[in-house]
Write an enzyme that holds these catalytic residues in place. Structure first.
Site, PDB file in Angstrom:
ATOM      1  N   GLY A 192       4.270   3.732   0.031  1.00  0.00           N
ATOM      2  CA  GLY A 192       5.000   2.826  -0.507  1.00  0.00           C
ATOM      3  C   GLY A 192       4.261   1.427  -0.608  1.00  0.00           C
ATOM      4  O   GLY A 192       3.548   1.302   0.172  1.00  0.00           O
TER       5      GLY A 192
ATOM      6  N   GLY B  17       5.386  -2.677  -0.958  1.00  0.00           N
ATOM      7  CA  GLY B  17       6.635  -3.691  -1.126  1.00  0.00           C
ATOM      8  C   GLY B  17       5.912  -5.012  -1.151  1.00  0.00           C
ATOM      9  O   GLY B  17       4.607  -5.020  -1.148  1.00  0.00           O
TER      10      GLY B  17
ATOM     11  N   ASP C 130      18.477  -8.971   2.859  1.00  0.00           N
ATOM     12  CA  ASP C 130      17.763  -8.369   1.512  1.00  0.00           C
ATOM     13  C   ASP C 130      18.321  -7.063   1.291  1.00  0.00           C
ATOM     14  O   ASP C 130      17.604  -6.293   0.895  1.00  0.00           O
ATOM     15  CB  ASP C 130      16.168  -8.631   1.966  1.00  0.00           C
ATOM     16  CG  ASP C 130      15.332  -8.229   0.700  1.00  0.00           C
ATOM     17  OD1 ASP C 130      15.994  -8.525  -0.524  1.00  0.00           O
ATOM     18  OD2 ASP C 130      14.441  -7.732   0.764  1.00  0.00           O
TER      19      ASP C 130
ATOM     20  N   LYS D 190       4.523   0.376   8.730  1.00  0.00           N
ATOM     21  CA  LYS D 190       4.850  -0.676   7.667  1.00  0.00           C
ATOM     22  C   LYS D 190       3.617  -1.796   8.143  1.00  0.00           C
ATOM     23  O   LYS D 190       3.704  -2.303   9.125  1.00  0.00           O
ATOM     24  CB  LYS D 190       6.115  -1.379   7.714  1.00  0.00           C
ATOM     25  CG  LYS D 190       6.492  -2.092   6.295  1.00  0.00           C
ATOM     26  CD  LYS D 190       7.691  -2.173   6.170  1.00  0.00           C
ATOM     27  CE  LYS D 190       8.107  -2.965   4.941  1.00  0.00           C
ATOM     28  NZ  LYS D 190       9.523  -2.949   4.575  1.00  0.00           N
TER      29      LYS D 190
END
Ligand code: ATP
Ligand code: MG
Length: 630
Positions: free
Chosen positions: A17, A19, A133, A39
């Site tokens: 992914g 972001g 968020d 991440k």
């Protein structure tokens, strides 16, 4: 990055992914041999010291959260200027992709999803952590429809950063609370607002506020009243609409005051979808009053969007232009119709009640049978159009369950009322839920409109929290609104054990095996047996019986074969005063003594199996042999 090992432990396998703040990789933890998600912060964030400090503090706090609906944080690390965070790896797709795939989610599924997000929020809020968020991109759905909220606390660090926020982070503005948009005081009620928007998006397939750029969307968050969800999708029940509007209230004090308040209403909505379960205070001023102090020049999301984001907004604008054309056409048609109706009203005065000549009040069709009323208003230029059938527990087959526009609303003619018609209750065949997890089964059943009751029961074979059986059982047919009881294992009650086979074993070995199997040795009784002495001949509880641990098991042990006895008379010789007499039975001396002539004779008892051969010795010389049958 692929192939790199971070912290001597996390081997990066593939990118999964991307972001606004970070790239996300699937990695294997060498120490625990499991997949994790790593991440890795974008370099511009990794260089920002203030950001890093916040990021670390928040990540540490979030790492303490442990909840089924929250993605766990395992580790935070730094290596050669690379800042990374190690998380639970979730196999699944984001809620954003799920909505895209399904376009509109049923209100039941939406409510279930919102409930799960609420549970995550309750857990975090109780620990003083605000997400800040909440958006479908930060929610991952597993194959079992379990929702996992990710990025707790991390977003908070991002808001304080001066680094450029690009890409999907810009997507956040669609879910941003007015106070965040204004740069005002934010707290856990900001998460509730964002959840309200997520729920809005799930049931309508649309975002409430879209616009040309982040600033215009932010302004809409602050001052524009959302179009009620029902106007996008009339299948949205009243209770769900009210929950959304309450959660999305611009005024923090008029929103749900806690995620658990919202959870309670969601649960009520599921059983009572058309009831007015909550009172919403609509700010009448919202529509007209412009808040004069919108800091347009210093919006909280400072930088402009990336190319990808702009492309998205251009599309939105395209749609809006199309809408304008449609509306212009409709307005023109309405004007023509108004003229016709004006004429009609003169011809048939009083036909449409007390509203203006070109307006009527929308009739109430709920609960009416469609076939009976479909032509009823034709003459009055009102058409009734069925657009969908739904299964309903409230309205019988063929009855109207919802209508758009709603009853009582003054509208101009001609009028088309869209209706949804009940197809009654769906028959549902129950699958076999034995050994399935309670939570996902409950969700699956509730999705089908089944009311789930939970009962706990002990089980030695099925782990705690797992379903042992259902009532009614697998393959039964039930209908929406029926109750299904899920029996859930509360774990092993009393410990059970299987009794081993002890027969034919030596008693000492049998006793050891009993204690090895958590059993107590009961009475040991010796019995005659053809088995050799000391062999277990029987046990009080048969082998392979399941019994409570530490039950007693009695043993029967051979003492050899039963001996028969016989009394034999031995005569004493009369030719001498005294005689030493010895009797040998089958080679074994069983008697040896000196007897006097006067005794004449004496008795001895012989025992043995069938027969014994006796040898009689008088003064050490064999006198005679005597076979004795027993
Ligand atoms: P933002 O930077 O605002 O958080 P974002 O949420 O879209 O934007 P990321 O949080 O970086 O971006 O996540 C990017 C993607 O990586 C997600 O959309 C998801 O598909 C995937 N992803 C994130 N975390 C995990 C995880 N723990 N397990 C599996 N996939 C994940
Ligand atoms: Mg994210």
């Amino acid at each position: 990055m692929i192939g790199r090992v971070l912290g001597k432990r996390y081997e990066i396998i593939e990118q999964i992914g991307e972001g606004g703040m970070a790239n996300v990789y699937k990695a294997r933890c060498r120490l625990l041999n499991r997949f994790v998600a790593v991440k890795i912060l974008r370099p511009e964030f990794a260089k920002d010291n203030e950001f890093l400090t916040r990021f670390n503090i928040e990540a540490q706090a979030a790492a303490a959260l442990s909840h089924q609906n929250i993605v766990s944080i395992y580790d935070v690390g730094r290596e050669d200027g690379i800042e990374y965070i190690v998380m639970e790896y979730i196999e699944g797709l984001t809620l954003k992709d799920y909505i895209k795939e399904n376009k509109i989610l049923s209100w039941q599924q939406s409510a279930d999803f919102a409930l799960q997000i609420c549970r995550a929020l309750i857990c975090a809020h109780n620990s003083g952590i605000v997400h800040r968020d909440i958006k479908p991109q930060n929610i991952i759905i597993t194959a079992d429809h379990v929702l996992k909220v990710t990025d707790f606390g991390i977003a908070r660090a991002a808001t304080a950063s001066s680094a450029t926020i690009t890409g999907s982070t810009m997507g956040s503005v669609h879910y941003l609370s007015p106070e965040q948009a204004r740069g005002g005081y934010t707290d856990f009620k900001s998460d509730i607002y964002s959840l309200g928007i997520v729920l809005y998006e799930m049931v309508t397939g649309k975002l409430p506020f879209v616009g040309g750029n982040t600033v215009s969307i932010a302004i809409k968050q602050i001052q524009e009243t959302p179009i009620p969800p029902k106007e996008h999708n009339i299948a949205v029940p009243l209770a769900v609409e009210n929950i959304i509007l309450k959660a999305m209230n611009k005024d923090q004090t008029k929103r749900y005051q806690s995620a658990s308040d919202m959870l309670r209403d969601l649960e009520r909505a599921k059983t009572n979808p058309e009831s007015e379960i909550t009172t919403i205070e609509i700010n009448e001023n919202d529509r007209t009053k412009k808040i004069p102090v919108v800091p347009v020049d210093t919006p909280p999301i400072k930088k402009t969007g990336s190319g990808a984001y702009n492309a998205h907004t251009v599309k939105e604008d395209g749609k809006q232009n199309k809408k304008v054309v449609v509306w212009a056409t409709i307005t023109a048609l309405v004007l023509v119709a108004a003229f016709v109706i004006g004429v009609a009203s003169i011809l048939y005065p009083g036909m449409f009640g007390n509203v203006g000549a070109d307006e009527i009040e929308v009739p109430d069709l709920l609960g009416k049978t469609y076939e009976d009323i479909k032509d009823l208003y034709k003459k009055q230029n009102v058409t009734i159009t069925p657009i969908q059938t739904v299964s309903s527990s409230e309205y019988g087959e063929g009855k109207i369950t919802s209508q758009n526009p709603r009853a009582g609303k003054p509208v101009k003619l001609p009028l088309e009322i869209e209706v949804i018609i009940s197809k009654g209750l769906d028959e549902i065949r129950l699958s076999n839920y034995e050994r399935k997890g309670f939570f996902e089964t409950k969700l699956a059943l509730e999705d089908m409109g089944i009311i789930v009751k939970e009962e706990r029961e002990e089980s030695d074979t099925i782990a705690e929290g797992i379903i042992t059986r259902t009532s009614p059982g697998a393959n039964s047919t039930v209908k929406e609104g029926d109750t299904v009881t899920l029996y859930v294992s509360s774990g092993a009650g009393e410990q059970k054990t299987l009794v081993p086979n002890l027969v034919e074993l030596n008693v000492q070995l049998a006793r050891k095996i009993l204690s090895d199997n958590n059993l107590l040795e009961g009475d040991i009784t010796e019995v005659y047996s053809s088995k050799s002495v000391g062999t277990v001949t029987d046990q009080s509880v048969p082998a392979n019986t399941e019994v409570k641990a530490y039950s007693r098991v009695d043993l029967f042990v051979s003492k050899g074969e039963q001996q028969k006895t016989k009394t034999v008379t031995i005569t004493v010789p009369q030719d001498r005063e005294k005689t030493k007499i010895k009797v040998v039975a089958d080679g074994l001396t069983i008697h040896e003594a000196v007897h006097t002539k006067t005794e004449g004779a004496f008795n001895i008892t012989i025992s043995g199996k069938d027969s014994v051969a006796l040898e009689i010795y008088y003064d050490d010389s064999l006198s005679h042999t005597m076979p004795v049958a027993l």
